[in-house]
Design a protein around this motif. Structure first.
Motif, PDB file in Angstrom:
ATOM      1  N   LYS A 270       0.865  -1.214  -0.007  1.00 44.06           N
ATOM      2  CA  LYS A 270      -0.140  -0.013   0.019  1.00 44.06           C
ATOM      3  C   LYS A 270       1.027   1.090  -0.058  1.00 44.06           C
ATOM      4  O   LYS A 270       1.359   1.513   1.111  1.00 44.06           O
ATOM      5  CB  LYS A 270      -0.946   0.050   1.024  1.00 44.06           C
ATOM      6  CG  LYS A 270      -0.492  -0.465   2.464  1.00 44.06           C
ATOM      7  CD  LYS A 270      -1.436  -0.457   3.447  1.00 44.06           C
ATOM      8  CE  LYS A 270      -1.919   0.859   3.836  1.00 44.06           C
ATOM      9  NZ  LYS A 270      -2.624   0.770   5.041  1.00 44.06           N
ATOM     10  N   PHE A 271       1.052   1.845  -1.156  1.00 47.29           N
ATOM     11  CA  PHE A 271       2.105   2.878  -1.485  1.00 47.29           C
ATOM     12  C   PHE A 271       1.504   4.265  -1.173  1.00 47.29           C
ATOM     13  O   PHE A 271       1.891   5.270  -1.725  1.00 47.29           O
ATOM     14  CB  PHE A 271       2.576   2.608  -2.701  1.00 47.29           C
ATOM     15  CG  PHE A 271       3.950   2.907  -3.035  1.00 47.29           C
ATOM     16  CD1 PHE A 271       4.682   4.245  -2.674  1.00 47.29           C
ATOM     17  CD2 PHE A 271       4.780   1.854  -3.578  1.00 47.29           C
ATOM     18  CE1 PHE A 271       6.108   4.279  -2.855  1.00 47.29           C
ATOM     19  CE2 PHE A 271       6.205   2.125  -3.602  1.00 47.29           C
ATOM     20  CZ  PHE A 271       6.968   3.149  -3.578  1.00 47.29           C
ATOM     21  N   ASP A 272       0.569   4.377  -0.077  1.00 48.66           N
ATOM     22  CA  ASP A 272      -0.265   5.630  -0.159  1.00 48.66           C
ATOM     23  C   ASP A 272       0.326   6.561   0.890  1.00 48.66           C
ATOM     24  O   ASP A 272       0.134   7.773   1.091  1.00 48.66           O
ATOM     25  CB  ASP A 272      -1.722   5.248   0.297  1.00 48.66           C
ATOM     26  CG  ASP A 272      -1.776   4.503   1.602  1.00 48.66           C
ATOM     27  OD1 ASP A 272      -0.864   3.894   1.882  1.00 48.66           O
ATOM     28  OD2 ASP A 272      -2.856   4.351   2.118  1.00 48.66           O
ATOM     29  N   ARG A 273       1.449   6.065   1.696  1.00 43.68           N
ATOM     30  CA  ARG A 273       2.115   6.925   2.924  1.00 43.68           C
ATOM     31  C   ARG A 273       3.284   5.875   3.232  1.00 43.68           C
ATOM     32  O   ARG A 273       3.560   4.793   2.955  1.00 43.68           O
ATOM     33  CB  ARG A 273       1.195   6.950   4.170  1.00 43.68           C
ATOM     34  CG  ARG A 273       1.292   5.869   5.051  1.00 43.68           C
ATOM     35  CD  ARG A 273       0.215   5.825   6.145  1.00 43.68           C
ATOM     36  NE  ARG A 273       0.654   6.996   7.029  1.00 43.68           N
ATOM     37  CZ  ARG A 273       1.050   7.027   8.021  1.00 43.68           C
ATOM     38  NH1 ARG A 273       1.575   5.923   8.433  1.00 43.68           N
ATOM     39  NH2 ARG A 273       1.342   8.120   8.897  1.00 43.68           N
ATOM     40  N   ALA A 274       4.481   7.000   3.686  1.00 45.72           N
ATOM     41  CA  ALA A 274       5.824   6.267   3.630  1.00 45.72           C
ATOM     42  C   ALA A 274       5.714   5.744   5.443  1.00 45.72           C
ATOM     43  O   ALA A 274       5.066   6.082   6.226  1.00 45.72           O
ATOM     44  CB  ALA A 274       6.780   7.525   3.932  1.00 45.72           C
ATOM     45  N   LEU A 275       6.633   4.675   5.506  1.00 48.19           N
ATOM     46  CA  LEU A 275       6.610   4.017   6.870  1.00 48.19           C
ATOM     47  C   LEU A 275       7.576   4.632   7.587  1.00 48.19           C
ATOM     48  O   LEU A 275       7.357   4.772   8.818  1.00 48.19           O
ATOM     49  CB  LEU A 275       7.135   2.513   6.567  1.00 48.19           C
ATOM     50  CG  LEU A 275       6.311   1.426   6.003  1.00 48.19           C
ATOM     51  CD1 LEU A 275       7.002   0.021   5.823  1.00 48.19           C
ATOM     52  CD2 LEU A 275       5.009   1.324   6.774  1.00 48.19           C
ATOM     53  N   GLN A 276       8.541   5.081   7.084  1.00 46.21           N
ATOM     54  CA  GLN A 276       9.515   5.717   7.825  1.00 46.21           C
ATOM     55  C   GLN A 276      10.296   6.949   7.058  1.00 46.21           C
ATOM     56  O   GLN A 276      10.386   6.753   5.640  1.00 46.21           O
ATOM     57  CB  GLN A 276      10.731   5.086   8.425  1.00 46.21           C
ATOM     58  CG  GLN A 276      11.683   5.660   9.468  1.00 46.21           C
ATOM     59  CD  GLN A 276      11.010   5.935  10.674  1.00 46.21           C
ATOM     60  OE1 GLN A 276      10.639   7.257  10.777  1.00 46.21           O
ATOM     61  NE2 GLN A 276      10.901   5.131  11.604  1.00 46.21           N
ATOM     62  N   ILE A 277      10.382   8.165   7.493  1.00 45.40           N
ATOM     63  CA  ILE A 277      11.183   9.128   6.883  1.00 45.40           C
ATOM     64  C   ILE A 277      12.454   9.245   7.693  1.00 45.40           C
ATOM     65  O   ILE A 277      12.669   9.698   8.773  1.00 45.40           O
ATOM     66  CB  ILE A 277      10.493  10.557   7.009  1.00 45.40           C
ATOM     67  CG1 ILE A 277       9.104  10.193   6.290  1.00 45.40           C
ATOM     68  CG2 ILE A 277      11.108  11.624   6.374  1.00 45.40           C
ATOM     69  CD1 ILE A 277       8.472  11.707   6.264  1.00 45.40           C
ATOM     70  N   LEU A 278      13.651   9.130   6.779  1.00 44.81           N
ATOM     71  CA  LEU A 278      15.117   9.291   7.285  1.00 44.81           C
ATOM     72  C   LEU A 278      15.592  10.677   7.026  1.00 44.81           C
ATOM     73  O   LEU A 278      15.986  10.997   6.116  1.00 44.81           O
ATOM     74  CB  LEU A 278      15.901   8.260   6.904  1.00 44.81           C
ATOM     75  CG  LEU A 278      15.505   6.913   6.873  1.00 44.81           C
ATOM     76  CD1 LEU A 278      16.343   5.942   6.215  1.00 44.81           C
ATOM     77  CD2 LEU A 278      15.016   6.406   8.326  1.00 44.81           C
ATOM     78  N   LYS A 279      15.569  11.676   8.000  1.00 41.88           N
ATOM     79  CA  LYS A 279      16.050  13.028   7.477  1.00 41.88           C
ATOM     80  C   LYS A 279      17.244  13.580   8.501  1.00 41.88           C
ATOM     81  O   LYS A 279      16.990  13.815   9.684  1.00 41.88           O
ATOM     82  CB  LYS A 279      14.808  14.052   7.665  1.00 41.88           C
ATOM     83  CG  LYS A 279      13.936  13.796   9.322  1.00 41.88           C
ATOM     84  CD  LYS A 279      12.781  14.801   9.237  1.00 41.88           C
ATOM     85  CE  LYS A 279      11.627  14.783   8.468  1.00 41.88           C
ATOM     86  NZ  LYS A 279      10.817  15.599   8.728  1.00 41.88           N
ATOM     87  N   ASP A 280      18.385  13.552   7.942  1.00 47.92           N
ATOM     88  CA  ASP A 280      19.427  14.251   8.455  1.00 47.92           C
ATOM     89  C   ASP A 280      20.288  14.797   7.345  1.00 47.92           C
ATOM     90  O   ASP A 280      21.047  15.714   7.792  1.00 47.92           O
ATOM     91  CB  ASP A 280      20.524  13.377   9.211  1.00 47.92           C
ATOM     92  CG  ASP A 280      19.824  13.208  10.773  1.00 47.92           C
ATOM     93  OD1 ASP A 280      19.539  14.201  11.401  1.00 47.92           O
ATOM     94  OD2 ASP A 280      20.325  12.209  11.454  1.00 47.92           O
TER      95      ASP A 280
END
Length: 445
Positions: A270-280
């Motif tokens: 289900k490609f409707d939302r990200a499971l995790q966002i890696l932001k640095d």
């Protein structure tokens, strides 16, 4: 029956000149009144020693390349063999144990965009000169002619080999599936019916081998089913994606390296939302790869750093950089999960430890026991503020630190503006959308 019992008077145990009886001592450390304090001090010393001994950079491979390194490929049948491709069309094969090149050749006229190894240990390369070439580095001399070459209609940007079949996918304007058992056969073509933009990356799923994913310059990520030879779903994101990587342990997890400085982990079911966002990162993420265990990721960025991430945490656990390292275009794990390789614009291929403070080599039982004890203490007291602060602290280049501060201010300003707009419009009655939902702009099937 007569039983004689030995008995001693309490006076025998009293100190001289005292009438106070001596209390019995239990030497079990678990019930010592200061045991928590002792363990905390040991954990604090352990985390300080870990940071003191952190030396992630091991060295560079050979003399590197004359031009920048833009692609890396690891041989799936070997622990120590890697290939690298540079901006001047030169391809080199390296041996990690000696850190020297064992084969080289001028494969293309310009930038080697991607490489992959076949199951019989032959090397496939592609470039913007519209050719794909097949080399046999282990059985031929350096600068030898390719075993075969394929000519396309557009510049090729990416290659990926099938896990079990002797076939590979090549990305240009469309995805072409070539059969290595029959060089002269026409390739199978996969494309989204309305897509016209260049496909920048293509990846086979190494567990569910009939699934193929691609990303293009029109910000789309497309999934294909090889059993039917058709595209399944298309997701349009906010920013363009530079690279894709499937989790080797979990079939349905995929990571995308984005132009908006973030890396996203998705559930392809289900490609409707990200499971995790890696932001640095503070610049575009150029490459991403899951570790062989599937628990960690490595990313290479335009901000001249390589970052390591835990799959379940949004911030990096470590950041690697050197004074001379320029923009990093590719990064790979070694198959044993202990080392990393990075290729950058300065022409060097650098070898790093995946755990900065670990040391390989034979350890005595005492050393192993001490390390295990230290790691257990660190896990137990990782929530304590001082230990968390020391464990997370990293020195980063001044440019990256400054860019991070500016980026933080800009993000705060954007959020402030959105809140003001929301407060003074009808949007205040709408439900808020999470950051993981905002990434996806549209979906097509």
């Amino acid at each position: 029956m007569k039983i004689k019992a030995l008995s001693r008077s309490a006076e025998a145990y009293q100190p001289a000149g005292s009438s106070v009886p001596k209390a019995p001592r239990n030497l079990d450390p678990a019930i010592h009144p200061f045991e928590r304090a002792r363990e905390y001090t040991r954990a604090l010393n352990a985390v300080k020693l870990e940071r003191m001994h952190a030396q992630p950079f091991i060295g560079q491979l050979g003399k590197g390349h004359v031009d920048g390194v833009y692609s890396l490929a690891k041989d799936p049948n070997s622990l120590e063999r890697f290939a690298s491709g540079s901006g001047d069309g030169v391809v080199k094969v390296w041996d990690l144990t000696s850190r020297e090149e064992i084969w080289h050749g001028t494969a293309h006229e310009n930038v080697v965009k991607s490489m992959t190894w076949s199951r019989d240990q032959k090397l496939l390369t592609c470039a913007a000169d519209r050719t794909i070439k097949l080399f046999d580095p282990y059985n031929t001399q350096s600068d030898s002619t390719p075993l075969n070459s394929w000519l396309g209609t557009n510049a090729f940007t990416s290659l990926s080999h099938h896990r079990s079949k002797n076939a590979f996918a090549a990305a240009s304007g469309v995805i072409s599936i070539y059969d290595l058992d029959n060089y002269s056969a026409a390739p199978e073509i996969l494309k989204w019916p309305s897509a016209v933009d260049t496909i920048t990356s293509v990846q086979f799923n190494q567990t569910e081998t009939s699934v193929l994913a691609s990303c293009a310059t029109d910000r789309s990520v497309i999934l294909y089913d090889l059993r039917t030879g058709t595209p399944v779903a298309k997701t349009i994101l906010k920013f363009a994606t530079n690279a894709l990587a499937f989790n080797p342990m979990e079939t349905f997890n995929m990571a995308t390296a984005s132009e908006d400085h973030n890396t996203y982990i998705w559930d392809i079911r289900k490609f409707d939302r990200a499971l995790q966002i890696l932001k640095d990162h503070v610049a575009a993420v150029m490459d991403v790869e899951f570790s062989p265990t599937g628990e960690e990721l490595v990313t290479a960025s335009y901000d001249r750093t390589v970052r390591l991430w835990s799959r379940s945490k949004g911030h990096s656990r470590d950041v690697y950089h050197t004074k001379r390292m320029q923009r990093v275009f590719c990064a790979r794990w070694t198959p044993d999960n202990k080392y990393l390789l990075s290729g950058s614009d300065d022409g060097n291929i650098r070898l790093w430890r995946s755990n900065a403070s670990s040391r390989e080599g034979v350890k005595s039982a005492k050393q192993r026991q001490a390390l295990e004890y230290s790691n257990t203490l660190l896990n137990r007291y990782s929530h304590m503020p001082e230990i968390r602060r020391i464990g997370r602290h990293r020195h980063v280049p001044k440019v990256v630190k400054k860019a991070n501060e500016i980026k933080g201010e800009e993000l705060k300003a954007i959020k402030r503006r959105e809140e003001n707009e929301r407060k003074h419009s009808k949007r205040k009655f709408e439900a808020r959308r999470s950051e993981r939902d905002k990434v996806v702009l549209a979906r097509e099937k």
